[in-house]
Motif scaffolding. Structure first.
Motif, short mmCIF file in Angstrom:
data_model
loop_
_atom_site.label_atom_id
_atom_site.label_comp_id
_atom_site.label_asym_id
_atom_site.label_seq_id
_atom_site.Cartn_x
_atom_site.Cartn_y
_atom_site.Cartn_z
N ARG A 243 -26.46 2.69 -36.21
CA ARG A 243 -26.78 1.30 -35.94
C ARG A 243 -28.26 1.15 -35.63
O ARG A 243 -28.86 2.05 -35.05
N HIS B 247 -23.81 -2.56 -39.36
CA HIS B 247 -23.01 -1.75 -38.43
C HIS B 247 -23.25 -2.21 -36.99
O HIS B 247 -22.31 -2.26 -36.19
N GLY C 234 -21.30 -5.13 -36.36
CA GLY C 234 -19.86 -4.86 -36.39
C GLY C 234 -19.23 -5.10 -37.75
O GLY C 234 -18.01 -5.16 -37.86
N THR D 197 -23.63 -6.00 -31.41
CA THR D 197 -22.58 -5.92 -30.41
C THR D 197 -23.03 -4.99 -29.29
O THR D 197 -23.67 -3.97 -29.53
N GLU E 40 -20.32 0.24 -27.41
CA GLU E 40 -19.94 1.05 -28.56
C GLU E 40 -19.03 0.24 -29.48
O GLU E 40 -18.22 -0.56 -29.04
N ASN E 41 -19.23 0.43 -30.79
CA ASN E 41 -18.29 -0.13 -31.76
C ASN E 41 -17.89 1.01 -32.70
O ASN E 41 -18.23 2.16 -32.46
N GLU E 42 -17.17 0.70 -33.75
CA GLU E 42 -16.66 1.76 -34.63
C GLU E 42 -17.76 2.53 -35.35
O GLU E 42 -17.52 3.56 -35.95
N ARG F 82 -22.61 4.09 -30.74
CA ARG F 82 -22.90 3.43 -29.47
C ARG F 82 -24.20 2.62 -29.56
O ARG F 82 -25.03 2.87 -30.41
N HIS F 83 -24.34 1.70 -28.65
CA HIS F 83 -25.51 0.84 -28.54
C HIS F 83 -26.64 1.67 -27.94
O HIS F 83 -26.54 2.11 -26.81
#
Length: 127
Positions: free
Chosen positions: A20, A81, A84, A112, A115-117, A120-121
């Motif tokens: 991301r 990504h 999301g 987002t 963390e998303n799929e 992590r941020h």
């Protein structure tokens, strides 16, 4: 994506579809390719009268065009990504009518938090 605890590399930033990125790295990377293309185009136009220099600058312009196209697609995938969404939506950047709208959306839409799929941020607020 880069291993946990390690800083992502420039190769990852420009040429990897995994992970991301936030709005600022996306915009700055796009501006980088815009400036590089502008420099090569300027040199190509400046050397119109010199066949050898014209051929070399034209080749450099074509190579930078191919590299920037691939890189911008990878950047868009990572940006999607972060929001999301799946990476294949980056193909919308190649549809002439949608391209400016998608570009502006990718520059303005915040990612987002957490963390998303897709990972992590990594950065602080304002992504």
């Amino acid at each position: 994506m880069a291993e946990e605890g390690r800083q992502p590399s420039m190769t990852w930033l420009f040429f990897s579809p995994s992970g991301r990125i936030g709005r600022l790295p996306f915009l700055l990377s796009w501006l980088f390719w815009f400036v590089i293309g502008g420099i090569f185009l300027m040199q190509t136009l400046k050397n119109e009268e010199q066949d050898t220099a014209l051929a070399l600058w034209t080749l450099a312009l074509i190579v930078s065009g191919v590299l920037s196209t691939v890189s911008i697609a990878m950047l868009a995938i990572k940006r999607l990504h972060d929001i999301g969404y799946p990476g294949p939506l980056a193909l919308c950047l190649f549809i002439p009518v949608l391209s400016p709208i998608v570009f502006v959306a990718l520059c303005l839409w915040p990612g987002t938090q957490g963390e998303n799929e897709y990972g992590r941020h990594r950065n602080g607020p304002g992504r």
